[in-house]
Structures are given as C-alpha cells and as structure tokens.
Design an enzyme around this catalytic site. Structure first.
Site, PDB file in Angstrom:
ATOM      1  N   LYS A 220     -25.055  26.352  11.325  1.00 20.34           N
ATOM      2  CA  LYS A 220     -24.426  26.185   9.926  1.00 20.34           C
ATOM      3  C   LYS A 220     -25.742  27.908   9.857  1.00 20.34           C
ATOM      4  O   LYS A 220     -27.340  26.809  10.274  1.00 20.34           O
ATOM      5  CB  LYS A 220     -24.952  25.574   8.717  1.00 20.34           C
ATOM      6  N   LYS A 274     -20.224  28.330  10.626  1.00 25.53           N
ATOM      7  CA  LYS A 274     -20.844  28.409   9.198  1.00 25.53           C
ATOM      8  C   LYS A 274     -21.423  29.344   9.349  1.00 25.53           C
ATOM      9  O   LYS A 274     -22.447  29.330   9.699  1.00 25.53           O
ATOM     10  CB  LYS A 274     -20.789  27.076   8.613  1.00 25.53           C
TER      11      LYS A 274
END
Ligand code: PBG
Length: 351
Positions: A220, A274
């Site tokens: 992330k 992500k």
C-alpha cells in the site's frame, strides 16, 4: 516544392512499394489477421472480465434511509445501514462475490486512541451483521486500521508525532476480532504496521475465527490517489501530516516483494496492491513471485479521474472503465476492488 497530389494518387504511388514488401518473408506474419473480426478477437482474447473479478467498496453513514453523495466521487454515495442492505442485494443479483465496507464515523466518536474501532456496535459492525443476517452468501470484507476512528486521521496510535507500531498492532488484533464477531468474512489490514498479519492471524485463531480470511494490504503506497476516499470517510478533515512513515514510497518496487514475503510468511490468505493502474508493475511482480491470490485496489482517485474526464466528454467513460479493469487482469490480478463494480458487472451482463 513537392507536387501536391490527392489521396488516391498517393496510394497509387505507394503500390509498387507495397508489392515489394509483400514478397518479403516477414510479411508472411500478419498479426492483424487475428484482429480482423469480432469473433476472432473474442476467440484469441487472453483475458476476460466477469463479475467474479470484483469486490465492491461501499461507504457507510449513520441514520436511516440515507444516501449521501460523495462530492469528489461523482456517482458514489454513502449509505445508512438499512440502505446498504438494499445495495448488497443488488451486488448479489449482479453476481459480485464480495463487498468491502468503509464507515464514515460520526466526528464525535473520533478520539485520540480510536477506541470506537473496538465498539462491537459501531457503524461497520452494524452493517456487517445486517448484511450477513439477510444475505449470508455474500462475501464481506472490512478494513483493519484506525483511521476512521482517530481524531488525527492516522491508521495507528500517535505519540509525539510518531505512529507507534507494536501498540497499534495490539489494538488491530482486537479490531479484527470485533469485525469477525460481527460477521466479517475477510479482514483487510490496511494500516501497514509491521507484523500485523501474523498477530491478527493468531488473535483470530485463538478466538475461534479459524475460517476468517486475511486480505493483506501488502503493498500500500503513500499515494495522492486516496484523496477522494478520505473525503468519503471524513479523514481529509482530520488527517494531520501524511502517512509516509508507514505507507510505501512510490519509488520502490523491490520493497513490495519484501512486504509480500512477510505477509505470506505470517499467514495472509490474499495479497493486495494499491493503488491500481499506476502500480500494475507491482501487481505483476507480486503475482509472479508468490502465486497467491493477488488483488488490486483501483482506488478513489483513479475512479474520480476517469469519471471526471468522462463527465466532461473527454473520454468514453464506459470504454475507459472496461479498459482500466482488463489492464488489471492482464497484469495478473485475480480480483479488483473497484467503485465501478456494479456498472462493469451490468455492462458484462448486457454483452
Ligand atoms: C484507510 C484506507 C485508505 C484507503 C483504503 N483504506 C486511505 C488511506 O490509507 O488514507 C484508500 C482507498 C481509496 O482511495 O479508494 N486505511
């Protein structure tokens, strides 16, 4: 000055050249043959999109019969618990396998320590149990992180300007148990603390939640593309500073593999990368290296960019949506968290 010739004459002049080219061996191979017609393009397509590829992220708000538009995400709304059950029915009808729920917590419940995260009757828990009760076959995921609950908007506990790792992990373990108790099938640690996946696994197992899956937000990145999401969950207003001491540096790729190795070792059932489109190289590398179910999150900023351009008539929204999603599949993603989930599923059903 070269003579000005018409288009037909130009083609005429090129003919002998084309004739000569045809005789050359390399033109025995013409990739365009397979693209000549719709049936042939469908036949040779390497990837397909189905509703099974989607996780639908949904925002929650307090109240009843409420649907609040999210200003920075045109077409996206926050739903009260009773309304989100209706939306979940739509997901089931569209054959979307799972939802991911994100609460916009009342500002009065946001505290320094984010203790509302551990309230078994908090907004996300009420939504989880309401949906699970009515639609037990729909998969339900929820974030494990403190940002919707902290007054400072960070995913972890903050002390003297620092995010505390191990203390945060201890709270996240409790949060994961609370979510699982409420009916969450997949807990998704999105906090990027070190060691959280293993700690959550042990905590879930010790409390009898052996079957609750962990979807690790493995790679992330500290991304500007989360802006509209923070608007949706109300953390743009609260966030002090940025998340660069825990979320990853967009400059790094090898580090994502290191994070993935740790998550795999600690028992993650699924990995996630992500954001999506700007990080498809990471999706590819993670999937190739570990072969675990690998999800990608097409995040809020990606949605809003495409939607803004489409609403301005600058791009064909439907085509850009499908292209962005198939690109995720091509990069190796097994599933995609996307705000386009219902629209894409409807489009697929019409095809
Ligand atoms: C919170 C969280 C974020 C997103 C998912 N979970 C934002 C953040 O880390 O600040 C972003 C999703 C999106 O932008 O669509 N931990």
């Amino acid at each position: 000055m070269p003579p000005i010739v018409g288009r037909a004459r130009q083609i005429e002049l090129l003919k002998p050249l084309a004739e000569r080219a045809r005789d050359r061996l390399d033109l025995a191979i013409r990739p365009r043959r397979n693209r000549k017609s719709d049936w042939s393009r469908r036949l040779v397509a390497e990837n397909v999109l189905t509703p099974d590829d989607f996780v639908w992220p949904l925002f929650l708000c307090e109240g009843t019969k409420r649907r609040e538009p999210v200003a920075s995400m045109p077409g996206i709304e926050r739903y009260s618990v009773d309304e989100v059950v209706r939306v979940a029915e739509r997901a089931l009808a569209l054959k979307i396998p799972a939802l991911a729920l994100f609460p916009n917590t009342d500002p009065s419940l946001r505290t320094d320590d984010g203790r509302e995260a551990l309230n078994p009757k908090n907004l996300v828990c009420r939504a989880l149990s309401a949906i699970k009760h009515e639609l037990p076959d729909l998969g339900l995921a929820a974030d494990v992180a403190l940002d919707p609950y902290t007054s400072h908007g960070h995913d972890g506990l903050l002390e003297d300007g620092k995010i505390l790792n191990d203390e945060t992990v201890a709270v996240l373990v409790e949060q994961a148990k609370v979510l699982a108790d409420a009916g969450c099938d997949v807990v998704a640690p999105s906090d990027m603390m070190d060691g959280r996946v293993g700690a959550i696994r042990r905590g879930l197992d010790a409390s009898g939640h052996l079957d609750v899956q962990i979807l690790a937000y493995t790679a992330k990145y500290a991304s500007a593309f989360y802006g509209p999401f923070r608007d949706a969950v109300g953390t743009n207003a609260t966030l002090i500073g940025d998340k660069r001491t825990y979320q990853m540096d967009p400059a790094n790729g090898d580090e994502a593999l290191r994070e993935a190795a740790l998550d795999v070792e600690q028992g993650a059932d699924m990995l996630m990368v992500k954001p999506g489109l700007p990080y498809l190289d990471i999706v590819w590398r993670v999937k190739q290296a570990f072969g675990l179910p690998t999800l990608v999150y097409q995040v809020s900023g990606e949605y809003s960019m495409l939607e803004a351009a489409a609403r301005n008539g600058w791009i064909d929204g439907d085509k850009a949506m499908m292209e962005s999603l198939i690109a995720c599949k091509r990069a190796g993603a097994d599933a995609i968290l996307t705000y386009f989930a219902p629209r894409a599923a409807e489009k697929i059903a019409r095809q």
